[in-house]
Design a protein around this motif. Structure first.
Motif, mmCIF file in Angstrom:
data_model
loop_
_atom_site.group_PDB
_atom_site.id
_atom_site.type_symbol
_atom_site.label_atom_id
_atom_site.label_comp_id
_atom_site.label_asym_id
_atom_site.label_seq_id
_atom_site.Cartn_x
_atom_site.Cartn_y
_atom_site.Cartn_z
ATOM 1 N N LYS A 35 0.866 -1.187 0.000
ATOM 2 C CA LYS A 35 0.000 0.000 0.000
ATOM 3 C C LYS A 35 0.896 1.228 0.000
ATOM 4 C CE LYS A 35 -4.159 -1.865 1.925
ATOM 5 N NZ LYS A 35 -5.266 -1.657 2.821
ATOM 6 N N ILE A 36 0.443 2.242 -0.733
ATOM 7 C CA ILE A 36 1.295 3.423 -0.908
ATOM 8 C C ILE A 36 0.623 4.674 -0.356
ATOM 9 C CG2 ILE A 36 0.532 4.012 -3.217
ATOM 10 C CD1 ILE A 36 3.693 4.202 -3.729
ATOM 11 N N LYS A 37 1.433 5.545 0.212
ATOM 12 C CA LYS A 37 0.985 6.845 0.720
ATOM 13 C C LYS A 37 1.967 7.898 0.203
ATOM 14 C CE LYS A 37 1.761 5.107 5.026
ATOM 15 N NZ LYS A 37 1.820 5.046 6.437
ATOM 16 N N THR A 38 1.651 9.143 0.456
ATOM 17 C CA THR A 38 2.540 10.234 0.031
ATOM 18 C C THR A 38 3.913 10.083 0.676
ATOM 19 O OG1 THR A 38 0.611 11.677 -0.133
ATOM 20 C CG2 THR A 38 2.760 12.741 -0.133
ATOM 21 N N SER A 39 3.953 9.694 1.944
ATOM 22 C CA SER A 39 5.241 9.532 2.635
ATOM 23 C C SER A 39 6.074 8.412 1.999
ATOM 24 C CB SER A 39 5.034 9.262 4.123
ATOM 25 O OG SER A 39 4.304 8.073 4.312
ATOM 26 N N THR A 40 5.394 7.394 1.435
ATOM 27 C CA THR A 40 6.107 6.310 0.753
ATOM 28 C C THR A 40 6.802 6.840 -0.496
ATOM 29 O OG1 THR A 40 4.329 4.834 1.470
ATOM 30 C CG2 THR A 40 5.884 3.951 -0.122
ATOM 31 N N LEU A 41 6.093 7.681 -1.262
ATOM 32 C CA LEU A 41 6.697 8.279 -2.462
ATOM 33 C C LEU A 41 7.888 9.149 -2.090
ATOM 34 C CD1 LEU A 41 3.533 9.293 -4.547
ATOM 35 C CD2 LEU A 41 4.960 7.252 -4.778
ATOM 36 N N ASP A 42 7.743 9.929 -1.011
ATOM 37 C CA ASP A 42 8.851 10.770 -0.548
ATOM 38 C C ASP A 42 10.056 9.920 -0.146
ATOM 39 O OD1 ASP A 42 7.272 13.004 -0.956
ATOM 40 O OD2 ASP A 42 6.709 13.226 1.154
ATOM 41 N N ALA A 43 9.792 8.804 0.515
ATOM 42 C CA ALA A 43 10.873 7.903 0.948
ATOM 43 C C ALA A 43 11.595 7.296 -0.260
ATOM 44 C CB ALA A 43 10.315 6.807 1.845
ATOM 45 N N ILE A 44 10.839 6.940 -1.299
ATOM 46 C CA ILE A 44 11.445 6.394 -2.523
ATOM 47 C C ILE A 44 12.395 7.427 -3.128
ATOM 48 C CG2 ILE A 44 10.995 5.648 -4.901
ATOM 49 C CD1 ILE A 44 8.299 4.512 -3.842
ATOM 50 N N LEU A 45 11.909 8.666 -3.265
ATOM 51 C CA LEU A 45 12.756 9.739 -3.810
ATOM 52 C C LEU A 45 14.018 9.918 -2.979
ATOM 53 C CD1 LEU A 45 10.137 12.476 -4.760
ATOM 54 C CD2 LEU A 45 11.638 11.251 -6.329
ATOM 55 N N LYS A 46 13.855 10.000 -1.677
ATOM 56 C CA LYS A 46 14.987 10.209 -0.767
ATOM 57 C C LYS A 46 16.002 9.073 -0.909
ATOM 58 C CE LYS A 46 15.946 10.973 4.142
ATOM 59 N NZ LYS A 46 16.507 9.765 4.710
ATOM 60 N N ASN A 47 15.521 7.843 -0.875
ATOM 61 C CA ASN A 47 16.407 6.677 -0.973
ATOM 62 C C ASN A 47 17.204 6.668 -2.279
ATOM 63 O OD1 ASN A 47 15.457 5.812 1.495
ATOM 64 N ND2 ASN A 47 14.058 4.290 0.635
ATOM 65 N N LEU A 48 16.532 6.975 -3.378
ATOM 66 C CA LEU A 48 17.214 6.940 -4.673
ATOM 67 C C LEU A 48 18.216 8.092 -4.815
ATOM 68 C CD1 LEU A 48 14.333 5.788 -7.029
ATOM 69 C CD2 LEU A 48 16.304 4.466 -6.258
ATOM 70 N N TYR A 49 17.868 9.284 -4.324
ATOM 71 C CA TYR A 49 18.816 10.407 -4.394
ATOM 72 C C TYR A 49 20.041 10.166 -3.519
ATOM 73 C CZ TYR A 49 16.258 13.730 -7.307
ATOM 74 O OH TYR A 49 15.663 14.365 -8.357
ATOM 75 N N GLU A 50 19.860 9.499 -2.384
ATOM 76 C CA GLU A 50 20.985 9.248 -1.470
ATOM 77 C C GLU A 50 22.039 8.318 -2.058
ATOM 78 O OE1 GLU A 50 19.237 7.948 2.224
ATOM 79 O OE2 GLU A 50 19.078 10.014 2.959
ATOM 80 N N THR A 51 21.697 7.565 -3.083
ATOM 81 C CA THR A 51 22.676 6.670 -3.704
ATOM 82 C C THR A 51 23.721 7.432 -4.511
ATOM 83 O OG1 THR A 51 21.406 6.397 -5.750
ATOM 84 C CG2 THR A 51 20.947 4.835 -3.943
ATOM 85 N N ASN A 52 23.414 8.679 -4.893
ATOM 86 C CA ASN A 52 24.267 9.500 -5.770
ATOM 87 C C ASN A 52 24.402 8.905 -7.169
ATOM 88 O OD1 ASN A 52 24.810 11.615 -4.007
ATOM 89 N ND2 ASN A 52 26.511 10.506 -3.071
ATOM 90 N N TYR A 53 23.553 7.965 -7.527
ATOM 91 C CA TYR A 53 23.582 7.374 -8.862
ATOM 92 C C TYR A 53 22.756 8.164 -9.870
ATOM 93 C CZ TYR A 53 25.484 3.049 -6.829
ATOM 94 O OH TYR A 53 26.250 2.117 -6.190
ATOM 95 N N PHE A 54 21.923 9.106 -9.371
ATOM 96 C CA PHE A 54 20.967 9.767 -10.252
ATOM 97 C C PHE A 54 21.036 11.283 -10.137
ATOM 98 C CE2 PHE A 54 19.209 5.731 -8.685
ATOM 99 C CZ PHE A 54 19.193 5.023 -9.877
ATOM 100 N N ASP A 55 20.919 11.949 -11.299
ATOM 101 C CA ASP A 55 20.827 13.410 -11.331
ATOM 102 C C ASP A 55 19.388 13.850 -11.081
ATOM 103 O OD1 ASP A 55 23.487 13.986 -11.832
ATOM 104 O OD2 ASP A 55 23.250 13.953 -14.004
#
Length: 186
Positions: A35-55
């Motif tokens: 199940k997805i919520k707004t906080s889940t989407l925010d967490a996905i963004l945060k996790n992916l940006y923290e890898t430094n693999y993506f601009d």
């Protein structure tokens, strides 16, 4: 737009070339039927940006399909250091590099790298170092970085003067401090 508590039936990953779908899913920490919520989407963004693999990363949910669109950061192929003659300075910089070959490039880490290099040279007495990073874009989303470094003149202490009451002689005070006046024979 999506409603709160909507379930993910499918996950689409768009824009990745070098980094696999499985790796992106692992970093995003998301699964089908979750199940997805707004906080889940925010967490996905945060996790992916923290890898430094993506601009750039964007996440959208539509009709129970989660779309993750990524723009991969370029990979560093080679790091060059030019403008320095002394091998010991080049080795000092290489030993303490933040950005390394075969890692993802990031503008923030580049600015941190420049601050770090300047700090290393300040510790050696070079207070007026100029560093110009030249970034060469290659094919296949690769880059080369060339740090063009001008050391400038080394700072020297011309004269040490003590001000205040003369409880101790200047000669005694100079013997206990680490810094000393510059003498051409030293």
């Amino acid at each position: 737009s999506f409603s709160l508590g909507e379930k993910i039936n499918q996950i689409k990953i768009i824009g990745n070339e070098r980094i696999s779908d499985e790796t992106i899913l692992m970093f995003s920490d998301i699964e089908i039927d979750q199940k997805i919520k707004t906080s889940t989407l925010d967490a996905i963004l945060k996790n992916l940006y923290e890898t430094n693999y993506f601009d750039n990363v964007s996440v959208n949910m539509f009709d129970n399909v989660l779309s993750i669109t990524v723009d991969e950061s370029p990979l560093i192929d080679e790091i060059k250091i030019s403008g320095l003659k002394a091998k010991k300075y080049k080795e000092l910089i290489r030993k303490n590099l933040i950005l390394k070959p075969r890692n993802s490039f990031n503008d923030f880490l580049l600015s941190e790298e420049i601050i770090s290099i300047k700090s290393q040279f300040k510790d050696l007495g070079f207070y007026f170092v100029k560093i110009d990073p030249y970034i060469e874009t290659l094919s296949n989303n690769l880059i080369n970085i060339d740090y063009k470094i001008e050391l400038g003149k080394k700072a020297r202490i011309a004269k040490i003067t003590f001000i205040g009451e003369k409880i101790y002689k200047d000669k005694k005070l100079k013997s206990v401090i680490l810094s000393e006046e510059y003498k051409f024979w030293k």
